[in-house]
Design an enzyme around this catalytic site. Structure first.
Site, PDB file in Angstrom:
ATOM      1  N   GLU A   1     -12.544  -2.295  12.409  1.00 39.79           N
ATOM      2  CA  GLU A   1     -12.587  -1.445  11.212  1.00 39.79           C
ATOM      3  C   GLU A   1     -13.756  -1.806  10.301  1.00 39.79           C
ATOM      4  O   GLU A   1     -14.474  -0.926   9.829  1.00 39.79           O
ATOM      5  CB  GLU A   1     -11.256  -1.586  10.464  1.00 39.79           C
ATOM      6  CG  GLU A   1     -11.202  -0.827   9.150  1.00 39.79           C
ATOM      7  CD  GLU A   1      -9.849  -0.995   8.461  1.00 39.79           C
ATOM      8  OE1 GLU A   1      -8.942  -1.598   9.062  1.00 39.79           O
ATOM      9  OE2 GLU A   1      -9.707  -0.518   7.325  1.00 39.79           O
TER      10      GLU A   1
ATOM     11  N   GLU B   1       0.821  -1.211   0.000  1.00 45.96           N
ATOM     12  CA  GLU B   1       0.000   0.000   0.000  1.00 45.96           C
ATOM     13  C   GLU B   1       0.861   1.270   0.000  1.00 45.96           C
ATOM     14  O   GLU B   1       0.581   2.212   0.739  1.00 45.96           O
ATOM     15  CB  GLU B   1      -0.962   0.000   1.199  1.00 45.96           C
ATOM     16  CG  GLU B   1      -1.937  -1.157   1.150  1.00 45.96           C
ATOM     17  CD  GLU B   1      -2.964  -1.150   2.309  1.00 45.96           C
ATOM     18  OE1 GLU B   1      -4.113  -1.535   2.056  1.00 45.96           O
ATOM     19  OE2 GLU B   1      -2.609  -0.750   3.428  1.00 45.96           O
TER      20      GLU B   1
ATOM     21  N   ASP C   1      -8.777  -8.679   4.389  1.00 44.21           N
ATOM     22  CA  ASP C   1      -8.469  -7.622   5.347  1.00 44.21           C
ATOM     23  C   ASP C   1      -9.546  -7.484   6.418  1.00 44.21           C
ATOM     24  O   ASP C   1     -10.360  -6.559   6.336  1.00 44.21           O
ATOM     25  CB  ASP C   1      -8.283  -6.301   4.603  1.00 44.21           C
ATOM     26  CG  ASP C   1      -7.701  -5.197   5.490  1.00 44.21           C
ATOM     27  OD1 ASP C   1      -7.175  -5.524   6.562  1.00 44.21           O
ATOM     28  OD2 ASP C   1      -7.775  -4.021   5.096  1.00 44.21           O
TER      29      ASP C   1
END
Lengths: 660, 660
Positions: B375, B268, B347
């Protein structure tokens, strides 16, 4: 930061036959605007023709003459140009007319238009020709795509050489009013009407005045509470009225060139009269009374809607809200109030019907608001020349009376005989070197001014003028850029959201494809696509929006057969298999236009590439980069839209092209 | 800002029968960790039992004894508790074991568990039990939902009373390593290894050490260029190795308690060895060599994938990337390198298969990385007790060998007999008063530590412990909160994305429903829903991801009949009419689970409401507010997901409920 001259970058042209004799300019009166006109002429003649023009007090020895003359037909802003016996004469009743006439002469030099012995008379079509800046005091620009503000930085007002050059650009195309701050007035911007900023505003205002431009400010309706010590901003309370009266007296004493105020109230979280159970008329009139002694105007925005809608609700229709809110108030506004109405009922989409408030109000001053910042039309990264769209809007017949009933008639005062009316654009400038990010986006700034000044000009004529002024006389350059500009709006429409439905963009950013981006959100912006079809039913059986128009428009939109097809999905839910007048099904139309649109974007990039060497390298590369992006981004649009509808309908493309 | 004590808020309980005689504590050795253990015991006994415990040097007169004893079976962190003849004795080989044993005694007091005359022996399951903070030095927390950082503010390190109380909370559940800064190391965070921050790090490290916690830092792989004057960070260049060697010597001199470093490289946008054509092994080993003299560890994250994917591409599969990148490097890593592998291949979705890197690597140390910051599981606004999920992951058989082949076996060292392994959690704390935003989210912090320490505890046992420690002994409170916690993960799964497909969230925020949010994006996260069905084909005919597992897992996932249904759409594209084992079609399953999930969310809110008066008002209202939001938000999830799939499939709900 350095910056360029846009269309006022004069190109040397010594082969030009100068139509006047001698090298002297004469003016029969003097004032700062005439001085500016003379300076502009001197500069242009010097740079284009290489001739130094002096000033003379003797009319006989002048080659160029600026003459003030009583002529009510021309008014303060109209002008006559005549070139006879080696004397080029510009006449007007006012200084502004002389300035506009001078810029017209300069444009004629730039475009090599012949000066004629016949009187050429021009008078601006729209009384108010305004630019609305959405600049924030921290220097950012809401929906700004060409850098930061050149009016504000770190909560300070900037007044410098760029202020003057901005005013020159605006005046050269006839702009006579500028709102310098964002309609969303928050934080420090509320204080713009406070004493602390008046010195800078005074300096800015004087520069503007020199170029015939009135300064306007956006107001915070809650200012009496935020700046004053009042516990209310109720427009019907005497203390509030008094506060505004005092405030305006203070302001106008220091800023006599203040044109007035733009107000966004009770909209998207902004405070307004609703808080106190008052109407928009109450709110606007209170402010209007406060500015009336100084001939100030209150421009009141009609962009009022429920922005906390439930997507499940199919009764509430955001498109209806402008009319629903304001139509009942027709006739209740003061003479110095002007309602500013966006061209469409939604929000600057690539295609919308004309707002029914045009023609819907019979006794109320109206301004047309358009947006050239391209928020939803490519954000100055895609080419999208918007003048053809604005012309369509202006030509729209409202049927509010037998003749003189178009939007143009309404906003130029022909319908009601009023002068508090006009056209405003949310402008696309910033502190980028080239003012507008995309060099070709400057055509929208230029074109907007020219169109407001003379609504009979065609989009093509305007584009040609701009191209020559900006890029010079190379024929290939002219033809190719003209082709790009003239195709650009339709091209953008093709590869984005189809048939007037709009809103298939990424939320907040409003850039890039996202079919469901606003579908389940609170903004009242839905496509209602399902497996069988798409569109919003806005006829009698639906939200009833179509009935807000006068006949025969209402019936035309109501009937799926007579509804203009470019607005089909705005007014009707139809199945994917619905046959359009082309014989294509709706779904095939979507596929075809998206493939075409992406091809056209690629074609535009090729057109530009072929001009390499004919355009200044820096400019060439700047535009080339954006067109390369547009080409790729158009493919992304094509593929996302087509895939979305293919996956939903499972109806294959008749031409077997790749859909993902 | 004030803050609370979470599960260390001891409740007075004078009816408790104290199992030891007298009021003296004896320790046979002293050190700062033993001192901390004694202090903790004194505090707890005082607050719970109302008894002041003094300290004695005479073993005979002590009621509580902490004794260090050579016992390799227990090791430095294991402990024995025995209560006989009025003497409560905690024994361990090391100070940390005595601290953990003391906290265990405190927990027994809190939960009224009986102290037995039999030896109760406990030894931590996972050697490394770590918390990863994604705290930035400006004080923000990436994916933080409970306020700002208590480690950093304005690029300064905070060391204060809260640091100690954080360490107490962590140590009380057996945490022995903490990474204090975000794995995305940018700007000032790169400088954390510079001299300028070492004084504060020293102070923090000493507090941590007192509580048996090693300090870890996240590293910027490009530090030799950003901090040093090197023009490269190539791990195979001697100068780079030398720079790191020198840096580590400097660091460890000042910070002997430094456990090592966590590195996110080539992921990333973070720099890494790929830039120089080197492998992850080259990169990790270089750092490992630099820290080896000081017994430091390099924890290297395996979250490496192509985040510039084209959604049109159905060959590239993000799920494959961890295995594809790291499996070829098996055996090439130094002994003090540990690969940190997220539980699933994507993820932290509400449901994912276990990463095939577990069992895929045979000669490499591995840590399991889970995320308790929620998240993608409600961001500490929705209740989502994640311990049941973690347990499922730990119990997963990889078939890497005949027995001791579960994820648990791998990360606790049973599979390979290694000790450089363990479990890490992205933690959910911030400077909110209650540490975790949602009071019930603290169960995840508590539960994670407890689970790592003793993987044989059930999620329910852990929840019960936490409830009693936090809310006391009211039976109704215990039962209802237990019910809420135990149902919460499944409930959240029901009303969000179905059958393991994931990602139907708003981009960037990762909160709230958006079915197509990631569908046409660059992140490799697609559902591929069309009119007929949905899912990603990850078998042999698809991306081949299923083949990354060992048999029989590979065949199980490959075959749609044997693929666990909660992961059906992760591995297979199936039509909406596909019949599940319940007899329901896939689409009906979507409708039903979404209606159920929303109802369950409402039920949880009701459960909580019924506890009014039994829970401290401030806490009650804080949780009530969040549950009310969850209830409404679950409806929004229900309606958006159901409407999306109804509009796409046009298959009606068999039960005729409202779908929009």
């Amino acid at each position: 930061m350095g910056y360029e001259s846009a269309w006022l970058s004069y190109k040397e042209n010594h082969t030009l036959k100068i139509p006047w004799n001698g090298s002297k300019i004469y003016a029969d009166t003097w004032g700062k605007t005439i001085e500016a006109a003379v300076t502009e002429l001197q500069r242009a003649v010097k740079e284009i023709c290489g001739m130094d023009m002096g000033i003379t007090g003797q009319e006989e020895e002048a080659g160029i003459l600026l003459k003030k003359e009583q002529d009510n037909a021309l008014g303060e802003e109209g002008y006559k140009i005549q070139c006879r016996d080696g004397r080029l004469t510009v006449t007007s009743q006012g200084e502004k007319g002389l300035l506009y006439g001078s810029f017209a002469c300069i444009r004629m030099l730039q475009t090599k238009e012949e000066f004629s012995a016949e009187e050429k008379t021009e008078k601006p079509s729209a009384p108010l020709r305004m630019l609305n800046h959405w600049d924030n005091m921290d220097g950012s620009i809401e929906r700004g795509y060409s850098g930061n503000s050149f009016f504000f930085e770190d909560n300070k007002i900037l007044v410098n050489e760029r202020t003057r050059d901005y005013a020159r650009l605006a005046a050269s195309v006839g702009i006579n009013g500028v709102v310098i701050n964002n309609v969303n007035v928050k934080d420090r911007a509320t204080w713009l009407i406070d004493e602390v900023y008046q010195k800078e505003l005074q300096r800015m205002s004087e520069i503007f005045e020199t170029y015939g431009i009135q300064l306007f400010l956006s107001l915070n309706f809650a200012a009496p509470m935020e700046l004053g010590n009042l516990d209310s901003a109720d427009p019907c309370k005497e203390a509030v009225q008094q506060w505004w009266n005092d405030k305006m007296q203070e302001l106008y004493t220091r800023l006599p060139n203040l044109g007035g105020f733009l107000v966004k109230a009770d909209s998207e979280g902004r405070p307004g009269p609703f808080t106190y159970g008052r109407t928009h008329a109450d709110g606007a009139n209170m402010l209007a009374d406060a500015v009336a002694p100084y001939h100030g105007k209150i421009i009141w925005r009609c962009f009022v809607y429920n922005c906390q809608q439930d997507w499940r609700d199919r009764k509430t229709d955001r498109a209806r809200s402008g009319y629903d809110n304001f139509r009942p108030l027709d006739g209740q506004f003061r003479e110095n109030v002007i309602l500013q109405v966006k061209n469409g009922p939604m929000d600057f989409q690539v295609r919308e019907p004309v707002s029914p408030l045009f023609g819907g109000m019979e006794k109320t001053n109206e301004m047309l608001e358009v947006q050239i910042a391209q928020e939803y039309t490519g954000q100055q990264r895609h080419v999208c020349y918007l003048i053809p769209m604005f012309q369509e809007v202006l030509k729209f017949r409202t049927y509010c009376q037998e003749d003189r009933d178009t939007v143009e008639d309404i906003v130029t005062g022909k319908t009601m005989g009023n002068t508090n009316c006009g056209i405003a654009a949310v402008i696309n400038t910033g502190n980028d070197e080239n003012w507008t990010g995309h060099d070709l986006a400057a055509a929208n700034f230029f074109g907007f001014g020219r169109l407001c000044f003379n609504t009979s000009l065609s989009a093509e004529e305007i584009a040609k003028e701009w191209i020559v002024c900006t890029f010079g006389h190379d024929r290939e350059v002219q033809e190719k850029i003209l082709q790009m500009l003239m195709m650009s709006w339709k091209t953008y429409e093709k590869y984005t959201s189809p048939l007037g439905i709009g809103w298939m963009v990424n939320p907040n950013y409003h850039y890039g494809p996202n079919v469901d981006g606003y579908e389940y959100d609170r903004w009242g912006t839905y496509h209602r696509a399902d497996h069988l079809g798409m569109g919003v039913c806005r006829g009698k059986k639906g939200t009833g929006y179509a009935q807000q128009y006068r006949e025969p428009n209402a019936s035309m939109y109501e009937n799926v057969q007579t509804c203009p097809e470019e607005l089909l999905l705005f007014f009707h839910y139809v199945p994917y298999t619905y046959q359009l007048k082309t014989g294509k099904t709706m779904i095939q139309h979507i596929y075809d236009t998206h493939f075409e649109g992406a091809e056209e974007a690629a074609y535009m990039a090729d057109l530009w590439d072929s001009l390499e060497g004919k355009i200044e390298t820096k400019v060439f590369e700047r535009v080339q980069k954006r067109l390369a992006h547009q080409k790729e981004h158009a493919k992304e649009w094509r593929d996302q839209i087509n895939s979305y509808f293919y996956r939903k309908s499972m109806i294959p493309d008749e031409k077997h092209r790749t859909i993902y």
